[in-house]
Structure formats: C-alpha cells, structure tokens
Motif scaffolding. Structure first.
Motif, short mmCIF file in Angstrom:
data_model
loop_
_atom_site.label_atom_id
_atom_site.label_comp_id
_atom_site.label_asym_id
_atom_site.label_seq_id
_atom_site.Cartn_x
_atom_site.Cartn_y
_atom_site.Cartn_z
N ALA A 69 0.84 -1.21 0.00
CA ALA A 69 0.00 0.00 0.00
C ALA A 69 0.87 1.25 0.00
O ALA A 69 0.58 2.23 -0.70
CB ALA A 69 -0.93 -0.01 1.21
N MET A 70 1.96 1.23 0.77
CA MET A 70 2.88 2.37 0.83
C MET A 70 3.51 2.62 -0.53
O MET A 70 3.52 3.75 -1.03
CB MET A 70 3.96 2.12 1.89
CG MET A 70 4.97 3.25 2.01
SD MET A 70 6.34 2.86 3.14
CE MET A 70 7.31 1.75 2.11
N VAL A 71 4.01 1.56 -1.16
CA VAL A 71 4.66 1.70 -2.46
C VAL A 71 3.64 2.14 -3.51
O VAL A 71 3.92 3.00 -4.35
CB VAL A 71 5.38 0.39 -2.86
CG1 VAL A 71 5.89 0.45 -4.29
CG2 VAL A 71 6.54 0.12 -1.90
N ALA A 72 2.43 1.59 -3.45
CA ALA A 72 1.38 1.98 -4.40
C ALA A 72 1.05 3.47 -4.29
O ALA A 72 0.65 4.10 -5.26
CB ALA A 72 0.13 1.14 -4.18
N ALA A 73 1.25 4.03 -3.10
CA ALA A 73 0.99 5.46 -2.88
C ALA A 73 2.19 6.32 -3.30
O ALA A 73 2.12 7.54 -3.22
CB ALA A 73 0.64 5.71 -1.42
N GLY A 74 3.28 5.67 -3.72
CA GLY A 74 4.44 6.42 -4.20
C GLY A 74 5.55 6.62 -3.19
O GLY A 74 6.50 7.35 -3.46
#
Length: 141
Positions: A69-74
């Motif tokens: 989720a963190m990586v998906a948010a950039g």
C-alpha cells in the motif's frame, strides 16, 4: 514542543490503524488474523492484513500488504512499524517480512509488536534482522 506527547499520538494512530485492519484479515484456514501498519517518510500511515489462500504458500502477510500500500501510494521509505495479532506473546514478523521491512526501513526503524490484549514489545529492524541482505552485498569490488 511537547514532542513526547506528539510522538505518543503518532504511535497511537499507527496502533489504531494496525488494530482496525487486523479485523479485515482473511484467515479462514488458520483463524490467525494479523494487522500491520507502517508510517511512510511523509507521515502517512499504510496498513495491511494477512490474506490466506487454500494453497497455503500463496497467502500474503500483513506486513507485505502494508508495504505494498505504501509503495502503491508512491513512497519507498518507512519510519515506523506496528504488527498486532491475537497471540499469547507479541507477534514477530516472519523472516521474509523482516527482509521486506529492511528493504524500506533502516536498522534503527522502530518496530512495535503487540497482542490484542495489550502486551507490547518494542524493537527495531536491526534487532529483528541482524546481518540483513542489502544492496551492499550486490556491489562489485
């Protein structure tokens, strides 16, 4: 600046996020629900829960979900981690998740391990994964 109180509030919101997402875990086979929350460098909180699969090795861990989720948010840097489960002792991330957490956090990144009954253990990534595999191992001399 009241940093101790602000730090306590920041940690509490991370604990609340991990606790809330744990309830959404999909664990029909083990009935062992786990929640995790990570704080990105921006201060945003990302959470994840374990998701089991009838083909047991294909399930995913709560920590992996929070990182995704963190990586998906950039974001690609985490500064704090909380993991919670209904277990007699504070739950510790599996080996794979320890390596995943080390990919995005530093050795001093705090990791708070909780039980739903309120037992707490505070550690850091270096203590959880001594000798972590890193990019330094991949550099050619």
């Amino acid at each position: 600046m009241g940093s101790k109180s602000a730090q306590g509030d920041r940690c509490m919101s991370l604990k609340k996020a991990a606790t809330a997402v744990r309830e959404k875990a999909y664990a029909p086979y083990s009935n062992f629900k786990v929640g995790a929350a990570v704080r990105g460098a921006s201060g945003a909180i990302y959470s994840g829960c374990n998701v089991e699969n009838v083909a047991y090795p294909e399930g995913t861990c709560a920590e992996a979900g929070a990182i995704a989720a963190m990586v998906a948010a950039g974001e690609t840097k985490l500064t704090e981690v909380v993991v919670i489960a209904d277990s007699p002792l504070p739950i510790s991330p599996c080996g794979g998740c320890r390596q995943k957490l080390a990919e995005f956090g530093g050795p001093d990144t705090p990791v708070i391990l909780l039980t739903v009954q309120g037992q707490e253990q505070v550690t850091n990534l270096a203590e959880l994964l001594p000798g972590a595999f890193s990019t330094e191992h991949m550099e050619k001399s």
